[in-house]
Design an enzyme around this catalytic site. Structure first.
Site, PDB file in Angstrom:
ATOM      1  N   TYR A  53     103.604 -75.390  -2.113  1.00  0.00           N
ATOM      2  CA  TYR A  53     102.539 -74.690  -1.409  1.00  0.00           C
ATOM      3  C   TYR A  53     103.022 -74.150  -0.066  1.00  0.00           C
ATOM      4  O   TYR A  53     102.323 -73.358   0.571  1.00  0.00           O
ATOM      5  CB  TYR A  53     101.346 -75.616  -1.141  1.00  0.00           C
ATOM      6  CG  TYR A  53     100.638 -76.143  -2.361  1.00  0.00           C
ATOM      7  CD1 TYR A  53     100.967 -75.727  -3.654  1.00  0.00           C
ATOM      8  CD2 TYR A  53      99.607 -77.071  -2.225  1.00  0.00           C
ATOM      9  CE1 TYR A  53     100.313 -76.233  -4.759  1.00  0.00           C
ATOM     10  CE2 TYR A  53      98.942 -77.582  -3.336  1.00  0.00           C
ATOM     11  CZ  TYR A  53      99.305 -77.167  -4.601  1.00  0.00           C
ATOM     12  OH  TYR A  53      98.647 -77.677  -5.686  1.00  0.00           O
ATOM     13  N   HIS A 111     105.324 -82.537  -9.841  1.00  0.00           N
ATOM     14  CA  HIS A 111     104.344 -81.455  -9.992  1.00  0.00           C
ATOM     15  C   HIS A 111     104.107 -81.068 -11.449  1.00  0.00           C
ATOM     16  O   HIS A 111     102.999 -80.704 -11.828  1.00  0.00           O
ATOM     17  CB  HIS A 111     104.792 -80.234  -9.190  1.00  0.00           C
ATOM     18  CG  HIS A 111     103.660 -79.410  -8.683  1.00  0.00           C
ATOM     19  ND1 HIS A 111     103.718 -78.709  -7.496  1.00  0.00           N
ATOM     20  CD2 HIS A 111     102.437 -79.149  -9.179  1.00  0.00           C
ATOM     21  CE1 HIS A 111     102.579 -78.072  -7.303  1.00  0.00           C
ATOM     22  NE2 HIS A 111     101.790 -78.320  -8.320  1.00  0.00           N
TER      23      HIS A 111
END
Length: 281
Positions: A53, A111
């Site tokens: 991010y 992730h």
């Protein structure tokens, strides 16, 4: 301390998470710091981030500057698929902690399994060792299927505390949630509103919201609360942030829950619409 009146989810290891957290995907820069500080002010105590991010720095800064005791805030970050070899994963975890400017990260996830590379068990060993070192407190996964999690448990004897998956009324993941529950794994919902522009116009959901005198977003988030997951909605607007966490003054009844259950559709999965996300994460 968790947000007032928000249920708590507990994992097999004793990790406790509030049922409502705050997502930070695409929240960046100085405006992002203000958005996260605002979320903390209105009561969020679980903040979700990720290496990919590119906002770990502002998340850490917002936490440090919030005036809230560090031990009262739980922060998550995630290891990207491209850094799953053991040594690379250890360095990436250390970089995440350093960028946040914190002594530790409360919850660190892989992730996604990146199965074509076949290294997610190596990455898991790196997370297990980082937990032993104390730079992460709890560890988990994101976008993992039961078979992937079985491999982690078989290779290390350590089960994840959390599995963060796409989960919303159009993609309800019943089998995955049942697997997680059986193993004491907290199911956490990313994209809890799905493709919001479509879902917010859904006639079933709008009728349920009207019945209770609430917004469609609140109806969806209350559904998450009642099925037992943790959801992490995102908003930079303080009023919407407050509304998204104000979910305890009403309850969806059995008829509401049955109608939402009927919305489940595997084609509602966002990954099916955005396969490039697999490469990004």
């Amino acid at each position: 301390m968790n947000p007032p009146d928000i249920p708590v989810r507990k994992s097999h290891s004793g990790l406790e998470l509030p049922a409502i957290g705050f997502g930070t995907y695409k929240i960046n820069g100085f405006d992002g710091i203000e958005a996260i500080e605002s979320a903390l002010r209105v009561g969020y105590r679980l903040i979700d981030s990720a290496y990919n991010y590119e906002n770990e720095g502002i998340v850490g800064r917002a936490i440090r500057e919030s005036g809230i005791a560090r031990e009262d805030i739980q922060v998550t970050s995630k290891l990207p698929g491209r850094h799953q070899d053991y040594d690379g994963a250890r360095v990436t975890i250390e970089e995440s902690v350093a960028r946040m400017g914190l002594d530790y990260i409360d919850l660190y996830l892989i992730h996604w399994p990146n199965p074509s590379k076949g290294k997610y068990t190596d990455a898991w060993r790196a997370l297990v060792d980082a937990q032993k070192q104390g730079i992460v407190k709890h560890i988990g996964v994101s976008n993992f299927l039961p078979g992937h999690i079985d491999m982690l448990i078989h290779s290390t004897g350590v089960a994840p505390d959390v599995n963060q998956i796409e989960l919303h009324p159009y993609f309800q993941q019943t089998a995955q949630r049942a697997y997680d529950k059986t193993h004491g794994i907290i199911t956490e919902a990313w994209s809890p509103l799905g493709r919001a522009n479509q879902m917010l116009k859904d006639t079933t959901l709008t009728a349920i919201a009207k019945k209770h005198g609430i917004s469609v977003v609140q109806a969806i988030l209350r559904w998450h609360v009642q099925i037992g997951d943790v959801c992490i909605p995102k908003s930079t607007n303080p009023e919407r942030q407050r509304a998204n966490i104000d979910l305890t003054g009403f309850t969806l009844d059995g008829d509401d829950m049955m109608k939402i259950a009927a919305l489940d559709n595997p084609e509602g999965r966002s990954f099916a619409q955005n396969p490039q996300w697999y490469e990004e994460f």
